[in-house]
Write an enzyme that holds these catalytic residues in place. Structure first.
Site, PDB file in Angstrom:
ATOM      1  CG  HIS A 173      -0.244   0.032   2.548  1.00 54.18           C
ATOM      2  ND1 HIS A 173       0.079   1.197   3.198  1.00 54.18           N
ATOM      3  CD2 HIS A 173       0.180  -0.971   3.368  1.00 54.18           C
ATOM      4  CE1 HIS A 173       0.662   0.913   4.350  1.00 54.18           C
ATOM      5  NE2 HIS A 173       0.749  -0.402   4.479  1.00 54.18           N
TER       6      HIS A 173
ATOM      7  CG  ASP B  75      -3.094   3.645   2.508  1.00 52.04           C
ATOM      8  OD1 ASP B  75      -2.438   2.655   2.132  1.00 52.04           O
ATOM      9  OD2 ASP B  75      -4.016   3.563   3.336  1.00 52.04           O
TER      10      ASP B  75
ATOM     11  CG  ASP C 194       3.129   0.597   7.771  1.00 51.57           C
ATOM     12  OD1 ASP C 194       2.820  -0.077   6.775  1.00 51.57           O
ATOM     13  OD2 ASP C 194       2.349   0.799   8.711  1.00 51.57           O
TER      14      ASP C 194
ATOM     15  CD  GLU D  22      -2.663  -2.058   5.626  1.00 55.51           C
ATOM     16  OE1 GLU D  22      -2.758  -3.094   6.288  1.00 55.51           O
ATOM     17  OE2 GLU D  22      -2.230  -0.991   6.110  1.00 55.51           O
ATOM     18  CD  GLU D  23      -1.304   2.043   7.535  1.00 55.59           C
ATOM     19  OE1 GLU D  23      -1.994   1.629   8.471  1.00 55.59           O
ATOM     20  OE2 GLU D  23      -0.099   1.815   7.422  1.00 55.59           O
TER      21      GLU D  23
ATOM     22  CD  GLU E 140       1.778  -3.781   5.611  1.00 58.69           C
ATOM     23  OE1 GLU E 140       2.529  -3.011   6.246  1.00 58.69           O
ATOM     24  OE2 GLU E 140       0.651  -3.453   5.197  1.00 58.69           O
TER      25      GLU E 140
ATOM     26  CG  HIS F 263       1.337   3.239  12.335  1.00 54.51           C
ATOM     27  ND1 HIS F 263       0.053   2.794  12.537  1.00 54.51           N
ATOM     28  CD2 HIS F 263       1.708   2.754  11.124  1.00 54.51           C
ATOM     29  CE1 HIS F 263      -0.332   2.064  11.487  1.00 54.51           C
ATOM     30  NE2 HIS F 263       0.659   2.022  10.620  1.00 54.51           N
TER      31      HIS F 263
HETATM   32 ZN   LIG Z   1       1.372  -1.160   6.364  1.00 51.96          ZN
END
Ligand SMILES: [Zn+2]
Length: 399
Positions: free
Chosen positions: A74, A76, A107, A141-142, A170, A368
């Site tokens: 992903h 995003d 990520d 995805e997020e 990932e 994150h």
């Molecule tokens: Zn991820």
């Protein structure tokens, strides 16, 4: 023509796109620019659903005669949080002391950057693999994950796409590159138990039916005994009570209702259906117990509401795929990765319905967080691992 063989340059281009879900932010266009010179045909379907933002996704394929390997990921990213706390701006891809800073560095724009560099080096070296490579990249995805991987898989499959194996990029390594490959995931289910009682004066409990007493019984029944002791490939199944709500501001009033919410992570001794049946059974048994409700003649009056869709447990049993990846990690890093099924869910849970899937990417420590960053050395190492994996997997051919 210059090919995108440098993962650092690829990642910098991706980080500079502010693609916080649901924004495309230019990230898919940047990918398209990297993939076209490598001979990929690129499509960018947009999916919609009432109540959720439209999401643009990307599917790219480089066709050849032979097996078909799909890389999934992903572009995003999660929001940056307090931007002033970042040492380097989150969308600038600045490098300091051998690390690149930016939201999505690990990520998982970093994983995508490395995979593209690996394919580019392979194309450069021997004109690409004997088979097909595709990238299935979602922008959702997020976020709610409604207009992302699930729909993209259905869309591609409806066009006749078939895959022999998939790798998800990932961040799977807890501390250092080479720690861990994920070969499966536990299932996940959430639910709420609502107990209906009878409101009354705290001094006259015999005239009321305190739902908190009933809820304590039911929660006790959910937590004991343990569900299992774990299986060969999985940790023990675990249930966590995540919230207990009564919402009663008065100290002298017995409330009318009490609710508990729980999440269960279950292993391959169960299916979503059998674990649901077990939960029902435990609640029914607990509802009849008198430990906390002496003098009450009826069982606890409760409702059970399942929340969201269940995530199903899976384990990838394709030895060739797992061996090709394990061997590549070992050859490049000298380390033997643990084959794990730990952690939360990922998009691999959708891909497993189409082909065997494994997950391996960067080190997840800063994902994150403020100051998300990746070591440039790790980008080079992961690129080498992916390239070796691609070469080895295509070399093995189909069984
Ligand atoms: Zn991820």
């Amino acid at each position: 023509m210059t090919l995108p063989t440098d993962p650092v340059a690829n990642l910098a281009a991706l980080i500079r796109c502010a693609s916080v879900t649901p924004a495309e932010g230019g990230a898919l266009s940047a990918l398209e620019d990297m993939l076209k010179p490598l001979g990929f045909s690129v499509e960018r379907p947009v999916f919609s659903e009432a109540g959720t933002p439209d999401i643009e996704n990307l599917y790219a394929r480089r066709s050849g005669n032979g097996p078909h390997l799909m890389f999934a990921g992903h572009t995003d990213v999660v929001p940056v949080g307090d931007e002033s706390s970042w040492t380097h701006p989150p969308f600038a891809a600045e490098i300091a002391k051998g690390e690149m800073f930016g939201r999505g560095a690990v990520d998982m724009k970093g994983g995508i950057a490395c995979f593209i560099a690996a394919v580019a080096r392979h194309v450069d070296k021997m004109d690409g693999p004997k088979g097909s490579v595709s990238l299935l990249i979602t922008g959702d995805e997020e976020g709610p994950a409604i207009n992302g991987t699930t729909k993209l898989l259905e869309w591609a499959a409806a066009k006749g796409e078939k895959w022999d194996a998939s790798i998800v990029g990932e961040p799977t390594n807890p501390e250092a590159l080479g720690d861990m490959i994920k070969i499966g995931r536990r299932g996940s289910l959430s639910g709420s138990v609502i107990v209906n009682g009878r409101q009354g004066h705290a001094a006259y409990p015999q005239l009321a039916d305190n739902p908190v007493r009933g809820l304590v019984s039911l929660v006790d029944g959910l937590l004991h005994p343990v569900f299992d002791k774990g299986t060969t490939d999985f940790q023990p199944t675990n249930l966590e009570v995540t919230s207990i709500d009564v919402g009663n501001p008065a100290t002298n009033v017995i409330p009318a209702k009490a609710t508990a919410t729980f999440n269960i992570r279950f292993n391959d001794a169960w299916t979503a259906e059998t674990i649901q049946a077990e939960i029902h059974n435990r609640l029914d048994q607990a509802a009849k117990r008198k430990k906390y409700r002496t003098g009450k003649k009826t069982p606890v009056d409760y409702e059970l509401v399942w929340r969201d869709r269940p995530s199903h447990v899976f384990l990838t049993r394709d030895d060739r795929l797992v061996e090709a990846l394990t061997g590549s990690v070992k050859a490049v890093t000298g380390r033997t990765p643990a084959l794990s099924t730990s952690g939360g869910t990922s998009d691999a849970r959708f891909i497993k319905d189409y082909c065997p899937v494994v997950e391996f990417g960067l080190v997840g420590k800063t994902m994150h967080m403020v100051d998300e960053r990746v070591a440039l050395a790790d980008l080079e190492t992961l690129t080498q691992i992916y390239q070796r994996f691609i070469e080895d997997w295509f070399e093995r051919g189909l069984p």
